[in-house]
Design a protein around this motif. Structure first.
Motif, PDB file in Angstrom:
ATOM      1  N   SER A 124      19.607  55.454   3.921  1.00  0.00           N
ATOM      2  CA  SER A 124      19.983  56.585   4.760  1.00  0.00           C
ATOM      3  C   SER A 124      20.704  56.144   6.030  1.00  0.00           C
ATOM      4  O   SER A 124      20.911  54.965   6.274  1.00  0.00           O
ATOM      5  N   ILE A 125      21.065  57.148   6.850  1.00  0.00           N
ATOM      6  CA  ILE A 125      21.726  56.907   8.130  1.00  0.00           C
ATOM      7  C   ILE A 125      20.863  57.482   9.244  1.00  0.00           C
ATOM      8  O   ILE A 125      20.373  58.605   9.147  1.00  0.00           O
ATOM      9  N   HIS A 126      20.677  56.693  10.290  1.00  0.00           N
ATOM     10  CA  HIS A 126      19.954  57.128  11.482  1.00  0.00           C
ATOM     11  C   HIS A 126      20.975  57.433  12.577  1.00  0.00           C
ATOM     12  O   HIS A 126      21.850  56.610  12.860  1.00  0.00           O
ATOM     13  N   ARG A 127      20.828  58.602  13.219  1.00  0.00           N
ATOM     14  CA  ARG A 127      21.767  59.041  14.252  1.00  0.00           C
ATOM     15  C   ARG A 127      20.982  59.253  15.549  1.00  0.00           C
ATOM     16  O   ARG A 127      20.021  60.022  15.574  1.00  0.00           O
ATOM     17  N   LEU A 128      21.412  58.610  16.629  1.00  0.00           N
ATOM     18  CA  LEU A 128      20.664  58.648  17.877  1.00  0.00           C
ATOM     19  C   LEU A 128      21.292  59.588  18.903  1.00  0.00           C
ATOM     20  O   LEU A 128      22.510  59.561  19.120  1.00  0.00           O
TER      21      LEU A 128
END
Length: 205
Positions: A124-128
């Motif tokens: 997955s992708i983590h977005r901050l």
């Protein structure tokens, strides 16, 4: 590759609050967790949870402490989200992660045209983004496969961070050109906050 204290200090330079995590132990036909709990394998959470129960109070940006905590074993590293550990509101962050393809598509729609630092994990992708007081008082909330990690009201919540090792053997890593050094962590767009508020209200929590 193991997480080095220099890697953790890089997260500090980004303004993040690191916490020490367990790590996956790779054997010939299985993946265990350094904590020794077989349940981690069943939940596929090997190397994804903090060391100790009071980890929300042990997250630190102190270089000397970090050097003493990382290095003796191949610990993973997480970053605290929300106000846990008394993190100032203007320094706190949230993490938006897609657990499914449906979640990724929702993120693409909600965040179209928005620049943000992000990294990949095993799948997955983590977005901050910066934490906002208008967000729900929850640790996490999932909408159509898109997980919002708020750490609301000081509830302990964290996300595994680069360059930790995923149970799949992949390395968490910043997407090229999208580390916090290249894209500062910014405010969550107002329309996204409104979307989250609407979803939270519909649940009656």
């Amino acid at each position: 590759m193991s997480v080095l204290s220099s890697d953790v200090l890089q997260l500090v330079e980004y303004g993040l609050y690191p916490v020490r995590l367990h790590y996956p132990v790779f054997e010939q036909d299985r993946v265990l967790c350094s904590c020794g709990d077989p349940a981690c394998s069943e939940k596929k959470s090997q190397g994804k949870h903090p060391v100790g129960n009071s980890w929300g109070k042990t997250a630190t940006q102190d270089a000397e402490i970090i050097s003493s905590l990382w290095g003796s074993r191949p610990w993973n590293v997480g970053i605290v989200v929300g106000l846990c550990h008394g993190i100032p509101a203007d320094e706190a962050i949230i993490d938006i992660e897609n657990d499914t393809e449906e979640g990724r598509m929702l993120a693409d729609v909600l965040l179209e045209g928005v620049e943000y630092p992000c990294y990949t994990s095993g799948k997955s992708i983590h977005r901050l983004f910066r934490w906002d007081p208008a967000l729900p008082p929850l640790a996490t909330m999932t909408v159509k496969g898109l997980e919002f990690r708020f750490g609301g009201k000081g509830l302990q919540s964290q996300s595994v961070a680069p360059p930790s090792i995923h149970p799949s053997g992949k390395t968490y890593q910043w997407i090229e050109g999208k580390s916090p050094a290249e894209i500062p962590i910014g405010k969550l767009p107002e329309h996204v906050i409104e979307f989250i508020q609407k979803e939270y209200a519909s649940r009656g929590d």
